[in-house]
Design a protein around this motif. Structure first.
Motif, PDB file in Angstrom:
ATOM      1  N   ASP A  77       0.960  -1.141  -0.122  1.00  0.00           N
ATOM      2  CA  ASP A  77      -0.012  -0.136  -0.020  1.00  0.00           C
ATOM      3  C   ASP A  77       1.015   1.111   0.113  1.00  0.00           C
ATOM      4  OD1 ASP A  77      -2.499   1.581  -0.082  1.00  0.00           O
ATOM      5  OD2 ASP A  77      -2.594   1.773   2.106  1.00  0.00           O
ATOM      6  N   GLY A  78       0.298   2.350  -0.687  1.00  0.00           N
ATOM      7  CA  GLY A  78       1.087   3.428  -0.703  1.00  0.00           C
ATOM      8  C   GLY A  78       0.631   4.594  -1.459  1.00  0.00           C
ATOM      9  N   TYR A  79       1.399   5.593  -1.736  1.00  0.00           N
ATOM     10  CA  TYR A  79       1.187   6.608  -2.720  1.00  0.00           C
ATOM     11  C   TYR A  79       2.025   7.621  -2.928  1.00  0.00           C
ATOM     12  CZ  TYR A  79       0.235   9.641   1.313  1.00  0.00           C
ATOM     13  OH  TYR A  79       0.352  10.431   2.608  1.00  0.00           O
ATOM     14  N   GLY A  80       2.237   8.215  -3.853  1.00  0.00           N
ATOM     15  CA  GLY A  80       3.123   9.390  -4.271  1.00  0.00           C
ATOM     16  C   GLY A  80       2.479  10.518  -4.495  1.00  0.00           C
ATOM     17  N   VAL A  81       3.056  11.680  -4.328  1.00  0.00           N
ATOM     18  CA  VAL A  81       2.755  13.150  -4.476  1.00  0.00           C
ATOM     19  C   VAL A  81       3.623  14.078  -5.623  1.00  0.00           C
ATOM     20  CG1 VAL A  81       1.864  15.340  -3.593  1.00  0.00           C
ATOM     21  CG2 VAL A  81       1.503  12.892  -2.504  1.00  0.00           C
ATOM     22  N   SER A  82       3.152  14.510  -6.453  1.00  0.00           N
ATOM     23  CA  SER A  82       3.899  15.376  -7.408  1.00  0.00           C
ATOM     24  C   SER A  82       3.374  16.610  -7.567  1.00  0.00           C
ATOM     25  CB  SER A  82       4.642  14.572  -8.608  1.00  0.00           C
ATOM     26  OG  SER A  82       3.397  14.104  -9.212  1.00  0.00           O
ATOM     27  N   PRO A  83       3.841  17.790  -7.796  1.00  0.00           N
ATOM     28  CA  PRO A  83       3.099  18.898  -7.963  1.00  0.00           C
ATOM     29  C   PRO A  83       2.700  19.010  -9.579  1.00  0.00           C
ATOM     30  CG  PRO A  83       5.457  19.450  -7.997  1.00  0.00           C
ATOM     31  CD  PRO A  83       5.119  17.993  -7.602  1.00  0.00           C
ATOM     32  N   ASP A  84       1.807  19.744  -9.959  1.00  0.00           N
ATOM     33  CA  ASP A  84       1.423  19.951 -11.452  1.00  0.00           C
ATOM     34  C   ASP A  84       1.127  21.627 -11.476  1.00  0.00           C
ATOM     35  OD1 ASP A  84       1.345  19.360 -13.990  1.00  0.00           O
ATOM     36  OD2 ASP A  84      -0.896  18.875 -13.790  1.00  0.00           O
ATOM     37  N   SER A  85       1.701  22.221 -12.668  1.00  0.00           N
ATOM     38  CA  SER A  85       1.454  23.522 -12.659  1.00  0.00           C
ATOM     39  C   SER A  85       0.099  23.926 -13.132  1.00  0.00           C
ATOM     40  CB  SER A  85       2.341  24.106 -13.699  1.00  0.00           C
ATOM     41  OG  SER A  85       1.986  23.643 -15.091  1.00  0.00           O
ATOM     42  N   TYR A  86      -0.384  25.186 -12.864  1.00  0.00           N
ATOM     43  CA  TYR A  86      -1.842  25.676 -13.300  1.00  0.00           C
ATOM     44  C   TYR A  86      -2.126  25.673 -14.699  1.00  0.00           C
ATOM     45  CZ  TYR A  86      -5.486  29.062 -14.249  1.00  0.00           C
ATOM     46  OH  TYR A  86      -6.623  29.324 -14.441  1.00  0.00           O
ATOM     47  N   SER A  87      -1.147  25.840 -15.457  1.00  0.00           N
ATOM     48  CA  SER A  87      -1.332  25.815 -16.741  1.00  0.00           C
ATOM     49  C   SER A  87      -1.305  24.579 -17.561  1.00  0.00           C
ATOM     50  CB  SER A  87      -0.217  26.615 -17.797  1.00  0.00           C
ATOM     51  OG  SER A  87       1.096  25.987 -17.414  1.00  0.00           O
ATOM     52  N   ASN A  88      -0.504  23.700 -17.004  1.00  0.00           N
ATOM     53  CA  ASN A  88      -0.717  22.270 -17.444  1.00  0.00           C
ATOM     54  C   ASN A  88      -2.031  21.624 -17.049  1.00  0.00           C
ATOM     55  OD1 ASN A  88       0.747  19.685 -18.518  1.00  0.00           O
ATOM     56  ND2 ASN A  88       0.060  18.949 -16.826  1.00  0.00           N
ATOM     57  N   SER A  89      -2.547  21.954 -15.739  1.00  0.00           N
ATOM     58  CA  SER A  89      -3.688  21.370 -15.324  1.00  0.00           C
ATOM     59  C   SER A  89      -4.830  21.989 -15.905  1.00  0.00           C
ATOM     60  CB  SER A  89      -3.880  21.654 -13.744  1.00  0.00           C
ATOM     61  OG  SER A  89      -2.771  21.088 -13.082  1.00  0.00           O
ATOM     62  N   LEU A  90      -4.820  23.326 -16.298  1.00  0.00           N
ATOM     63  CA  LEU A  90      -5.776  23.785 -17.011  1.00  0.00           C
ATOM     64  C   LEU A  90      -6.051  23.283 -18.380  1.00  0.00           C
ATOM     65  CD1 LEU A  90      -7.969  26.027 -16.980  1.00  0.00           C
ATOM     66  CD2 LEU A  90      -6.329  27.544 -18.252  1.00  0.00           C
ATOM     67  N   GLY A  91      -5.022  22.848 -18.956  1.00  0.00           N
ATOM     68  CA  GLY A  91      -5.112  22.100 -20.439  1.00  0.00           C
ATOM     69  C   GLY A  91      -5.675  20.915 -20.303  1.00  0.00           C
ATOM     70  N   ARG A  92      -5.321  20.131 -19.306  1.00  0.00           N
ATOM     71  CA  ARG A  92      -6.087  18.886 -19.030  1.00  0.00           C
ATOM     72  C   ARG A  92      -7.687  18.974 -18.532  1.00  0.00           C
ATOM     73  NH1 ARG A  92      -3.269  15.078 -22.231  1.00  0.00           N
ATOM     74  NH2 ARG A  92      -1.185  15.472 -21.778  1.00  0.00           N
ATOM     75  N   TYR A  93      -7.781  19.874 -17.703  1.00  0.00           N
ATOM     76  CA  TYR A  93      -9.145  19.927 -17.043  1.00  0.00           C
ATOM     77  C   TYR A  93     -10.282  20.366 -18.232  1.00  0.00           C
ATOM     78  CZ  TYR A  93     -13.086  23.233 -15.386  1.00  0.00           C
ATOM     79  OH  TYR A  93     -14.127  23.660 -15.192  1.00  0.00           O
ATOM     80  N   THR A  94      -9.806  21.489 -18.975  1.00  0.00           N
ATOM     81  CA  THR A  94     -10.705  22.073 -20.114  1.00  0.00           C
ATOM     82  C   THR A  94     -11.508  20.949 -20.911  1.00  0.00           C
ATOM     83  OG1 THR A  94      -9.690  24.187 -19.891  1.00  0.00           O
ATOM     84  CG2 THR A  94     -11.054  23.601 -21.845  1.00  0.00           C
ATOM     85  N   PRO A  95     -10.438  20.195 -21.462  1.00  0.00           N
ATOM     86  CA  PRO A  95     -11.192  18.971 -22.391  1.00  0.00           C
ATOM     87  C   PRO A  95     -12.114  17.960 -21.565  1.00  0.00           C
ATOM     88  CG  PRO A  95      -8.969  18.684 -22.578  1.00  0.00           C
ATOM     89  CD  PRO A  95      -9.134  20.113 -21.705  1.00  0.00           C
ATOM     90  N   GLN A  96     -11.378  17.613 -20.450  1.00  0.00           N
ATOM     91  CA  GLN A  96     -12.074  16.554 -19.635  1.00  0.00           C
ATOM     92  C   GLN A  96     -13.540  17.087 -19.131  1.00  0.00           C
ATOM     93  OE1 GLN A  96      -9.830  14.627 -16.400  1.00  0.00           O
ATOM     94  NE2 GLN A  96      -8.102  13.969 -17.800  1.00  0.00           N
ATOM     95  N   SER A  97     -13.669  18.442 -18.687  1.00  0.00           N
ATOM     96  CA  SER A  97     -14.778  19.009 -18.500  1.00  0.00           C
ATOM     97  C   SER A  97     -15.815  18.920 -19.466  1.00  0.00           C
ATOM     98  CB  SER A  97     -14.575  20.370 -17.987  1.00  0.00           C
ATOM     99  OG  SER A  97     -15.773  21.065 -17.705  1.00  0.00           O
TER     100      SER A  97
END
Length: 789
Positions: A350-370
């Motif tokens: 069991d476990g997990y990892g965390v990494s950051p993501d930038s606003y611009s990259n997240s926005l580029g993924r969020y928009t078409p997924q929405s």
């Protein structure tokens, strides 16, 4: 307490370079009335005992024994233990090697993913840090009796679907006969504190047991962040009468650490710096920085943390692992020369990892997924990237051994199921701040959610034949290996959404892919001949097949513009040949092995430009052809009689010429035929000198030279890192000192990288261009005090 090992004159004392052999005096005859053929070796750092390994082996086998392990820095990882063995090129992050994504191992033609690892008869599976079971999660050096490595061709009876030849076995100590408590406390640089406690019950009727706990806390040596490890081990041993016994084993590993970045050559050479101006080996992730700092100003109106520079903060780069391993072994003595042994095991991961993501990259993924109708919300700033890993692994091994005349026959079976669940998504933090708490109610975008399963069945049959009054030993055997793999779920972005006409639409949906591999005849043959009472020659040949490394990554690729699954890759295969000699000549003990290895169907990640796609690229995995390696491995220890045991030295030399035989056939041909394997050193030379001027003091200084290595498959100009030499030392003080109820009080000082060598060491290779790197950690001190009650 001084260890005493006895070996027969006809046996080999094979020196490995975990440390110098440390006899207090010259070889001594057995006492009057004893076995006149017995030799007694005493010392605090014994690199090899015939009882554990070396004697009558048909392939090149080297080891780190208990005394060597206890002279190493406290808390050293199970991989870093191997770094002084001949044939192994080990690079780790930090003096202890605890960072899971900063370990690399090369031996002959193979890397870490192609080596088999076994702990007390239990295979550890794959070594990748995400869904695998890296061996360093399941061992502590205080609880190990020996680490035995078959450098090129492991026994067919050892369970592993990863190995292409090399197998490393970690064998734990048995519980002691008397009740007791062992405590060790260590302090070191970077605020390192480690406490190890082992409580032993002693013998209670047919039972004896121990339980141990390790707590380690340390700051990262490079940049902000910490390492926290809590490790439990327990073992119960039961005598069942006669030659029969049972062993029950439990390991729990709770691990938390912060990441540190791999760096480019430019960042190391200070032609590029981070936001705080750091470069060289000090280049690191940074503390949270307000946007008043130059370079952190908002890049999107109204979004305070929209600057991509915030993805370099340390607190959104962490790894958490909670793993447990349960095992039970029963050994049944059936008759004289006949026994059976079986081990069942279960691992919970069991476990997990965390990494950051930038606003611009997240926005580029969020928009078409929405637009595609997925339940996502808009990003607020820096994103909390969460990768979940989990699953369980369970299996059984069984072996039957029987002796008939000059033959010792063994037959066995291993069956295992390994289940893995991987998720990957991005979430908002509170107010979008990099130091804000994650808001798991606000999903920004989805990437992966799949499950995979590996089913493995291995059968083996082996016959050991002793001829010519046991001077000639033949090993003949084979194994059969059946492996089935399946992956189901969302592989990557295209399974969630696609972009058609500039608008996000639903993706392909969850997919399924399978792979099946069979080879029921993988032969092994070996020969050992005793030239005289002091010298043996050996030769071996073995064939291996392995599940392609990184199957989860291979099958989690989505092809551009298609729901098609990735074709099944060919299995990785190898042929290993060895010829060697071992000798014990009084003051000199040595082993020399020559090897030739052929390896086919290496798996590699390839990134190419999409045809007609401008600057768009596609990353996929494919077999990249054949590899061949040849070379020699020498291990020797010299104990001059004229020094009367005061000082002695050892040296290990590895020459390894490993090259590609074929070019990569991708969208364009990538010329790599005749090029050296990346991260493969042609020369590795290590050695040390040990002095033992008194019974209460032993000190050692050792060095290791690693020659130039390439960071790319193409060996492009400027893509190598130069060879370097690093020195380490230790001093053990104490020989059974006692204070009140506390006995066997000892102190140890370890120094890693004595001369503070500043160089690149770890390589993350690439096909072309240049790789990325990790610098060698600076000079590190550690002090340990231990005692028993």
């Amino acid at each position: 307490m001084r260890n005493i090992f006895r070996i027969r004159r006809s046996a080999l004392l094979l020196a490995c370079c975990a440390g110098a052999v440390s006899p207090n005096a010259a070889w001594a005859q057995a006492p009057e009335g004893g076995d006149a053929e017995t030799i007694t070796v005493t010392g605090r750092r014994i690199s090899q005992s015939s009882e554990a390994i070396g004697e009558d082996k048909i392939s090149n086998v080297v080891a780190v024994t208990r005394e060597a392990l206890l002279s190493a820095p406290s808390g050293i990882s199970g991989l870093k233990m191997l770094e002084q063995l001949p044939g192994f090129n080990v690079q780790t992050d930090g003096a202890l090697g605890l960072y899971e994504f900063g370990n690399s191992v090369q031996t002959r033609a193979f890397n870490l993913d192609q080596i088999g690892f076994v702990v007390d008869g239990i295979p550890t599976g794959r070594s990748d840090a995400f869904g695998g079971s890296p061996v360093f999660r399941y061992v502590d050096n205080e609880n190990l009796g020996v680490v035995e490595a078959a450098v090129g061709a492991g026994d067919v009876s050892l369970p592993s679907y990863s190995t292409l030849g090399p197998v490393v076995q970690y064998n734990s100590i048995a519980p002691q006969e008397e009740m007791g408590l062992f405590v060790s406390q260590s302090f070191g640089d970077f605020d390192m504190k480690r406490t190890f406690i082992r409580a032993s019950t002693g013998r209670i009727g047919p039972f004896k047991a121990y339980v141990s706990r390790t707590k380690l806390d340390s700051d990262l040596w490079r940049g902000p962040g910490s390492v926290d490890r809590e490790h439990w081990e327990a073992q119960v041993h039961a005598d069942l009468g006669g030659d029969s016994w049972a062993r029950f084993k439990f390991v729990s590993n709770d691990f938390f650490d912060y990441d540190s970045p791999t760096i480019t050559r430019a960042q190391y050479q200070c032609s590029a710096r981070n936001a705080l101006g750091q470069c060289g080996r000090d280049f690191a992730y940074i503390e949270n920085v307000p946007n008043t700092t130059p370079g952190f100003a908002p890049t999107a109106p109204g979004v305070y943390y929209s600057n991509a520079a915030y993805t370099a903060v340390y607190n959104l780069a962490i790894n958490v692992r909670k793993d447990k391993l349960y095992g039970a072994t029963v050994h049944a003595g059936i008759a004289d020369g006949v026994w059976a042994e079986s081990t069942i095991y279960w691992e919970d991961k069991d476990g997990y990892g965390v990494s950051p993501d930038s606003y611009s990259n997240s926005l580029g993924r969020y928009t078409p997924q929405s637009q595609a109708g997925l339940p996502v919300v808009a990003p607020k700033g820096v994103q909390y990237g969460l990768s979940g890993v989990g699953g369980d692994r369970y299996g059984i091994t069984g072996k039957l051994h029987w002796e008939a005349g000059n033959n010792a026959l063994e037959a066995g079976i291993w069956a295992e199921t390994d289940k893995y669940h991987r998720t990957q998504a991005r979430y908002n933090t509170m107010d979008g701040a990099p130091d804000g708490q994650p808001n798991l109610d606000e999903l920004v975008y989805l990437r992966r959610d799949y499950r995979s399963k590996r089913d493995t069945l291995q059968l083996f049959l082996k016959d050991t034949i002793k001829l010519a009054d046991e001077r000639l030993i033949l090993d003949i055997g084979f194994k059969g290996l059946m492996m089935d793999y399946v992956q189901r779920g969302y592989r990557d972005f295209d399974d969630y959404y696609r972009v058609v006409g500039g608008i996000g639409v639903p993706g392909w949906g969850p997919q399924a892919n399978t792979a099946h591999y069979r080879d029921m005849f993988l032969p092994m043959a070996g020969l050992l001949y005793k030239l005289d009472e002091r010298t043996q020659v050996f030769a071996s040949y073995a064939e291996n097949m392995a599940l392609p490394k990184g199957m989860d990554d291979i099958y989690s690729v989505t092809r551009p513009g298609s729901a098609a699954v990735v074709p099944q890759p060919a299995p990785e295969r190898s042929k290993n040949m060895e010829l060697g000699i071992r000798t014990n000549q009084g003051q000199l003990y040595a082993s020399l092995a020559a090897f030739y290895t052929k390896f086919a169907n290496r798996i590699q990640s390839i990134t190419t430009f999409l045809e007609g796609g401008g600057s768009a690229t596609e990353t996929f995995y494919q077999n990249v052809g054949r590899v061949r390696a040849y070379g020699v491995e020498f291990a020797g220890t010299y104990k001059p009689a004229f020094l009367d045991g005061l000082a002695y030295g050892n040296i290990n030399v590895t020459y390894n010429n490993a090259k590609f035989k074929d070019d990569i056939l991708a969208s364009t041909v990538i010329p790599i035929a005749g090029k050296f394997l990346p991260d493969s050193a042609k020369w590795i030379v290590s050695g040390g000198v040990t002095v033992e001027p008194a019974s209460w003091l032993v000190a050692n200084i050792s060095g290791k030279y690693t020659s130039r290595r390439w960071s790319t498959f193409t060996n492009a100009p400027g893509s190598s890192i130069p060879g370097f030499t690093v020195f380490s030392a230790y001093a053990d003080i104490g020989d059974g000192f006692s204070f009140g109820p506390v006995k066997s009080i000892k102190a140890r000082i370890n120094v890693d990288n004595i001369f503070d060598k500043d160089t690149l060491s770890y390589i993350s290779s690439s096909v072309t261009g240049d790789g990325s790197f990790r610098p060698l950690s600076p000079r590190t001190f550690q002090f340990t005090i231990s005692g028993e009650i």
